[in-house]
Write a protein that holds these residues in place. Structure first.
Motif, short mmCIF file in Angstrom:
data_model
loop_
_atom_site.label_atom_id
_atom_site.label_comp_id
_atom_site.label_asym_id
_atom_site.label_seq_id
_atom_site.Cartn_x
_atom_site.Cartn_y
_atom_site.Cartn_z
N GLU A 80 -1.31 7.42 -1.22
CA GLU A 80 -1.44 8.28 -3.01
C GLU A 80 -2.49 6.92 -3.77
O GLU A 80 -3.06 7.80 -4.10
N ALA A 81 -1.69 6.01 -3.40
CA ALA A 81 -3.11 5.52 -4.32
C ALA A 81 -4.42 5.00 -4.22
O ALA A 81 -4.97 5.44 -5.31
N ILE A 82 -4.86 5.07 -2.96
CA ILE A 82 -5.63 4.81 -1.97
C ILE A 82 -6.70 6.29 -2.88
O ILE A 82 -8.02 6.41 -2.90
N ASN A 83 -6.33 7.95 -2.40
CA ASN A 83 -6.49 8.77 -2.20
C ASN A 83 -7.15 8.98 -4.45
O ASN A 83 -8.30 9.69 -4.80
N MET A 84 -6.32 8.06 -5.43
CA MET A 84 -6.55 8.16 -6.65
C MET A 84 -7.63 7.52 -6.30
O MET A 84 -8.58 7.17 -8.36
N LEU A 85 -8.25 6.26 -5.91
CA LEU A 85 -9.98 6.17 -6.29
C LEU A 85 -10.98 6.95 -6.24
O LEU A 85 -10.99 7.99 -5.52
N PRO A 86 -11.93 6.32 -6.83
CA PRO A 86 -13.32 7.22 -6.91
C PRO A 86 -13.66 7.03 -5.36
O PRO A 86 -13.83 6.56 -4.98
N GLN B 199 -15.38 3.90 -3.67
CA GLN B 199 -14.68 3.01 -3.43
C GLN B 199 -13.67 3.32 -2.65
O GLN B 199 -12.92 2.56 -1.78
N GLN B 200 -13.00 4.34 -2.62
CA GLN B 200 -12.13 5.11 -1.61
C GLN B 200 -12.91 5.00 0.11
O GLN B 200 -12.66 4.37 0.87
N LEU B 201 -13.83 4.88 -0.17
CA LEU B 201 -14.49 5.41 2.06
C LEU B 201 -14.38 4.11 1.91
O LEU B 201 -14.47 3.60 3.39
N ILE B 202 -15.60 3.55 1.10
CA ILE B 202 -15.60 2.09 1.06
C ILE B 202 -14.26 0.49 1.39
O ILE B 202 -14.16 0.05 2.57
N PHE B 203 -13.24 1.25 0.31
CA PHE B 203 -12.02 0.36 1.23
C PHE B 203 -11.07 0.48 2.30
O PHE B 203 -11.00 0.47 3.45
N ARG B 204 -11.25 2.36 2.77
CA ARG B 204 -10.74 2.71 3.91
C ARG B 204 -12.13 2.46 5.18
O ARG B 204 -11.47 1.98 6.35
N LEU B 205 -12.71 2.81 5.05
CA LEU B 205 -13.81 1.64 6.30
C LEU B 205 -13.78 0.18 6.26
O LEU B 205 -14.08 -0.27 7.08
N SER C 85 -7.86 -2.21 -9.00
CA SER C 85 -7.54 -0.45 -9.30
C SER C 85 -5.58 -0.27 -7.96
O SER C 85 -5.07 0.20 -8.62
N LEU C 86 -5.30 -0.73 -6.90
CA LEU C 86 -5.05 -1.06 -6.35
C LEU C 86 -3.23 -1.48 -6.37
O LEU C 86 -1.97 -1.22 -6.61
N LYS C 87 -4.35 -2.56 -7.23
CA LYS C 87 -2.99 -3.70 -7.84
C LYS C 87 -2.06 -3.06 -8.68
O LYS C 87 -0.80 -3.30 -9.44
N LYS C 88 -2.94 -2.60 -9.45
CA LYS C 88 -2.77 -2.28 -10.37
C LYS C 88 -1.35 -0.89 -10.81
O LYS C 88 -0.45 -0.80 -10.84
N LYS C 89 -2.14 0.03 -10.02
CA LYS C 89 -1.37 1.21 -9.42
C LYS C 89 -0.52 1.01 -8.70
O LYS C 89 1.01 1.55 -8.76
N LEU C 90 0.30 -0.15 -7.43
CA LEU C 90 1.36 -0.65 -7.05
C LEU C 90 2.33 -1.78 -7.20
O LEU C 90 2.33 -2.78 -5.90
N SER C 91 2.08 -2.33 -8.62
CA SER C 91 2.13 -3.61 -8.82
C SER C 91 3.80 -4.11 -8.86
O SER C 91 5.15 -4.67 -8.02
N HIS C 92 4.32 -2.21 -8.87
CA HIS C 92 6.08 -2.46 -8.27
C HIS C 92 6.56 -3.20 -6.77
O HIS C 92 7.94 -3.29 -6.60
N LEU C 93 5.66 -2.54 -5.44
CA LEU C 93 5.20 -2.57 -4.90
C LEU C 93 4.54 -4.08 -3.97
O LEU C 93 5.04 -4.50 -3.28
#
Length: 176
Positions: free
Chosen positions: A114-120, A123-129, A161-169
């Motif tokens: 869900e957090a990855i899907n919220m990336l621009p 960024q999402q494509l680069i992260f997934r690749l 961005s992912l660190k910020k969105k998933l900081s609770h984890l």
């Protein structure tokens, strides 16, 4: 004292020699295992030795030995059943733990996706690749026709961005 002990040993040896074959023949059908039968017989004769002073009739001792042997056999069966029950219970607990772990990991993965899907999109494509397809920055650069510097910047932004969105984890994802 030595004379009494010697007499007891001779008496015991005579009983063992006179009963071993018949005791084995009566125990083997119950055990159906040679080693187990021999172990039970050994325990039976140890009990006899400990209680030899109480045995009055050496001719009728076979019935006593069969009773000892049957009781030892039943004790072994009970011990084995308790051990197996314990192993089954442990396996069931492990399975329950595994199910809990599976559900927890599935929930973590859902939150990550869900957090990855919220990336621009870029960024999402680069992260997934890079993370999901294990491509190097150089390979991504060649595929997307952008510089490795841009890949690096976009990856850093995606991770931030992912660190910020998933900081609770925190601690659940090694790349964060």
């Amino acid at each position: 004292m030595t004379l009494i002990r010697n007499i007891s040993q001779q008496r015991f040896r005579k009983i063992v020699e006179g009963t071993a074959d018949r005791l084995y023949a009566s125990m083997f059908p119950l055990c159906k295992d040679k080693a187990m039968c021999e172990d039970i017989m050994q325990e039976t004769y140890i009990r006899l030795w400990k209680n030899l002073d109480q045995v009055k009739d050496d001719e009728a001792v076979l019935a006593l030995l069969r009773t000892y042997a049957r009781n030892i056999f039943l004790d072994e069966v009970r011990k084995t059943a308790r051990r197996q029950q314990g192993m089954l219970q442990h396996a069931a607990e492990e399975k329950a733990d595994s199910t809990e772990d599976y559900l927890y990991n599935r929930e973590l993965n859902a939150q990550l996706q869900e957090a990855i899907n919220m990336l621009p999109p870029q960024q999402q494509l680069i992260f997934r690749l890079h993370k999901e397809h294990a491509l190097s920055y150089k390979q991504i650069s060649a595929q997307m026709k952008i510089t490795t510097g841009t890949i690096e910047v976009q990856m850093n932004r995606a991770l931030k961005s992912l660190k910020k969105k998933l900081s609770h984890l925190k601690g659940n994802f090694p790349f964060l």
